[in-house]
Design an enzyme around this catalytic site. Structure first.
Site, mmCIF file in Angstrom:
data_model
loop_
_atom_site.group_PDB
_atom_site.id
_atom_site.type_symbol
_atom_site.label_atom_id
_atom_site.label_comp_id
_atom_site.label_asym_id
_atom_site.label_seq_id
_atom_site.Cartn_x
_atom_site.Cartn_y
_atom_site.Cartn_z
ATOM 1 N N TYR A 55 -52.180 40.134 -14.029
ATOM 2 C CA TYR A 55 -53.024 41.050 -13.258
ATOM 3 C C TYR A 55 -53.245 42.355 -14.001
ATOM 4 C CZ TYR A 55 -49.080 44.062 -11.959
ATOM 5 O OH TYR A 55 -48.027 44.938 -11.992
ATOM 6 N N ARG B 260 -55.830 43.802 -22.269
ATOM 7 C CA ARG B 260 -54.425 43.470 -21.978
ATOM 8 C C ARG B 260 -54.327 42.269 -21.027
ATOM 9 N NH1 ARG B 260 -50.506 48.053 -19.608
ATOM 10 N NH2 ARG B 260 -51.785 47.667 -17.768
ATOM 11 N N ARG C 42 -47.659 21.510 -5.582
ATOM 12 C CA ARG C 42 -46.562 22.267 -6.174
ATOM 13 C C ARG C 42 -45.688 21.429 -7.110
ATOM 14 N NH1 ARG C 42 -41.326 23.611 -5.799
ATOM 15 N NH2 ARG C 42 -40.785 25.790 -6.199
ATOM 16 N N HIS D 265 -43.474 22.451 -11.083
ATOM 17 C CA HIS D 265 -43.275 23.570 -12.007
ATOM 18 C C HIS D 265 -44.206 23.524 -13.213
ATOM 19 C CE1 HIS D 265 -39.845 24.361 -9.530
ATOM 20 N NE2 HIS D 265 -39.458 25.376 -10.278
ATOM 21 N N GLU E 36 -37.969 51.397 -18.938
ATOM 22 C CA GLU E 36 -39.181 51.970 -18.344
ATOM 23 C C GLU E 36 -38.949 52.172 -16.860
ATOM 24 O OE1 GLU E 36 -42.525 49.229 -18.560
ATOM 25 O OE2 GLU E 36 -41.223 47.515 -18.207
ATOM 26 N N LEU F 259 -43.587 47.113 -20.631
ATOM 27 C CA LEU F 259 -45.037 46.928 -20.640
ATOM 28 C C LEU F 259 -45.610 48.112 -21.412
ATOM 29 C CD1 LEU F 259 -47.396 45.203 -19.373
ATOM 30 C CD2 LEU F 259 -47.661 47.122 -17.809
#
Ligand code: PLP
Length: 284
Positions: A32, A51, A99, A101, A178, A202
């Site tokens: 996101y 990014r 569903r 993995h 961070e 990040l």
């Protein structure tokens, strides 16, 4: 009413349907971005969209749109929602499938979702400074990916808030990495220190803007990690993020940093940051 983007269409919230089989929902399997809007204009949008593509590559996901198309979607979200000062949120998940993995069949298309909301600049924190709480960084080892998997960040932020602080100061075995949703900087003897770009942080877009401003202003920067103990000894401390800009940190674990008030170098950077925001006066 807020206009959202989902599955290639702009939709009002009432008409919006999300599949229960979306892998973002089951696994946090997606990436996101949050892009700031000032004066109706996207700020550092190219950097954020770049990014987003880098994050997608790192999780081996093929983006369903080109960069220019995503930029256009972000612009349309701003226009359709009449955003003056706020942000655009865009997420891309590895699609919707029964569903399991492992990755779904490659024909399953990723799902792009987005919205834009008005959100004023957090002037109280920017002008008065905030307190942070040191919290053990228990996240995974790919913090360089802006992934939807944010449980470590969520728990850290909550712990900080419950201690009356605005943000968590994350550390691995005492070494500051961070914040839960920000990058951290210390100032000692006129030099700015921050964690280097590794898999443990990040590389914030605001971090990059601020490092550029330091260069322009002739402020020395050392991208080198420091410990929590060293953080307590800093003359000044601040955090950066898309939504919090350059926010001074005036206390860590309740102990004042430096003189416990806004430091001159932080204020200099805040001024430099504000003056390069597009249509800065639109929010004043
Ligand atoms: N670090 C983390 C973990 C974040 O979630 C964020 C932003 O949400 C940042 C740093 C700051 O990044 P940016 O300046 O790109 O918003």
């Amino acid at each position: 009413m807020t206009v959202y983007f989902i599955d290639g269409q702009f939709t009002e919230r009432d008409g919006l349907a999300i599949s229960i089989d979306d892998r973002g929902y089951y696994f946090g399997d997606g990436v996101y971005e949050v892009i700031k809007v000032y004066g109706g204009e996207l700020y550092t949008a190219k950097e954020h969209i770049d990014r987003l593509f880098q994050s997608a590559t790192k999780i081996k996901m093929t983006m369903p749109y080109a960069e220019v198309q995503l930029m256009e979607i972000a612009r349309e979200l701003v226009a359709k929602n009449n955003i003056l000062v706020g942000h655009v949120y865009i997420q891309v998940t590895r699609g919707s499938a029964t569903r399991m993995h492992q990755f779904p069949d490659p024909t399953v298309p990723p799902v792009v979702t987005g919205y834009a909301i008005n959100n004023p600049r957090p002037m109280t924190g920017i002008e008065n400074g905030v307190g942070v709480k040191s919290v053990a960084d228990v996240r995974w080892l790919r913090c360089d990916i802006k992934s939807l998997n944010l449980l470590g960040n969520v728990l850290a932020k909550q712990e900080a808030l419950e201690a009356g602080c605005i943000e968590a100061l994350l550390h691995r075995d005492g070494v500051v990495t961070e914040g839960s949703s920000s990058n951290m900087f210390g100032v000692k003897d006129g030099t700015v220190y921050t964690h280097p770009v590794t898999n443990l942080i990040l590389n914030g877009i605001t971090r990059q803007v601020v490092l550029g401003l330091c260069e322009e202003q002739g402020i020395p920067v050392v991208e080198k990690s420091f410990t929590i103990d060293e953080a307590f000894e800093m003359d000044e401390f601040f955090l950066t993020s898309t939504t919090s800009e350059v926010t001074p940190v005036i206390s860590i674990d309740g102990r004042p940093v430096g003189s416990g008030i806004l430091g001159p170098l932080t204020m200099k950077l805040q001024k430099a940051f504000s003056s390069q925001i597009p249509s800065f006066i639109a929010d004043e």
